[in-house]
Design a protein around this motif. Structure first.
Motif, short mmCIF file in Angstrom:
data_model
loop_
_atom_site.label_atom_id
_atom_site.label_comp_id
_atom_site.label_asym_id
_atom_site.label_seq_id
_atom_site.Cartn_x
_atom_site.Cartn_y
_atom_site.Cartn_z
N ALA A 1 12.03 -23.08 -37.72
CA ALA A 1 12.26 -23.32 -36.29
C ALA A 1 13.60 -24.00 -36.09
O ALA A 1 13.88 -25.04 -36.69
N VAL A 2 14.44 -23.37 -35.26
CA VAL A 2 15.75 -23.93 -34.94
C VAL A 2 15.87 -24.01 -33.43
O VAL A 2 15.68 -23.02 -32.73
N PHE A 3 16.21 -25.20 -32.94
CA PHE A 3 16.39 -25.42 -31.51
C PHE A 3 17.88 -25.54 -31.21
O PHE A 3 18.65 -26.02 -32.06
N PRO A 4 18.29 -25.14 -30.02
CA PRO A 4 19.69 -25.32 -29.65
C PRO A 4 20.13 -26.76 -29.87
O PRO A 4 19.41 -27.70 -29.54
N ASN A 5 21.30 -26.90 -30.47
CA ASN A 5 21.92 -28.21 -30.75
C ASN A 5 21.32 -28.96 -31.92
O ASN A 5 21.77 -30.08 -32.21
N ASP A 6 20.32 -28.39 -32.61
CA ASP A 6 20.02 -28.91 -33.94
C ASP A 6 21.29 -28.80 -34.76
O ASP A 6 22.18 -28.01 -34.45
N VAL A 7 21.38 -29.57 -35.83
CA VAL A 7 22.59 -29.55 -36.65
C VAL A 7 22.37 -28.65 -37.86
O VAL A 7 21.36 -28.77 -38.56
N ILE A 8 23.32 -27.75 -38.08
CA ILE A 8 23.26 -26.81 -39.20
C ILE A 8 24.32 -27.19 -40.23
O ILE A 8 25.47 -27.48 -39.88
#
Length: 236
Positions: free
Chosen positions: A164-171
């Motif tokens: 799960a990746v949400f907008p503005n999580d850090v990659i």
């Protein structure tokens, strides 16, 4: 939401391997995006906020070349990407339809996008490499995205590589793949990761000096004390 320069510089010095361990200690086991391999060996470790894009299975009335001119299209999404972001594309692990080719990747690069990360594949391999956009993906395929996928939107929660990746999580991406750091945990994870990298560098030096692993990695009380003394001598 752009990241500050200090956070970026710090995370650029921390491996994704270390980050997965730190996140595991925080109870997060599913943070490594499966199928996201560097398109070219030796790509620089990069850090950026996630800009998410999502595909669903192809539906014949929607997945057509005409859809590329739609207001909801990969082209429109690219024009919305802020400088410094990392585009995270949920392609459902489909490996026989390339989501982006050379033209789109070059446009992303010119807009200042830091990297493309996807559990799918890209097309026009030589052109994508020439675009200078760093890419982490599951491989290469000649057919276009509409051969197997329908693009449905951007900047919403996605599942990329089973994560799960949400907008503005850090990659963070490096030779080991892509890892997501939940935005709410960023400051704490960075602090712990910096200390873990420092300690493991000391342990590595002890191994080089001939020390055996039991009691050293992980350190027992004696070696913890030795490490603390080392830090004190270094003024850290």
């Amino acid at each position: 939401m752009p990241l500050d320069a200090t956070t970026i510089a710090t995370l650029e010095g921390i491996s994704t391997a270390t980050l997965t361990t730190v996140l595991l200690k925080k109870g997060l086991r599913n943070v490594w995006l499966r199928g996201t391999k560097p398109l070219k060996a030796g790509q620089t470790r990069l850090v950026g906020p996630a800009f998410t894009l999502r595909f669903v299975p192809a539906r014949e009335d929607l997945a057509t070349p005409a859809s590329w001119s739609s207001p909801i299209s990969t082209r429109a999404a690219i024009e919305a990407m802020p400088e410094g972001c990392i585009a995270v594309v949920d392609a459902m692990g489909v490996t026989d339809a390339g989501i982006f080719g050379d033209i789109l990747c070059r446009r992303m690069r010119l807009r200042g996008v830091a990297a493309l990360v996807t559990d799918g594949v890209v097309r026009d391999a030589a052109g994508v490499l020439a675009s200078e956009l760093p890419v982490w993906c599951a491989g290469i395929a000649a057919p276009p995205s509409v051969a197997g996928l329908t693009f449905v939107g951007w900047q919403e929660p996605v599942g990329c590589g089973g994560v799960a990746v949400f907008p503005n999580d850090v990659i963070v991406v490096d030779d080991d793949g892509a890892v997501v750091i939940p935005q709410a945990l960023l400051a704490e994870v960075v602090a712990i990761a910096v200390e873990q990298e420092r300690q493991e560098s000391w342990i590595y030096a002890q191994v080089e000096a001939g020390m055996a692993l039991p009691g050293l990695y992980p350190p027992n009380e004696e070696n913890k004390a030795r490490y603390e003394a080392f830090k004190a001598a270094q003024g850290t």
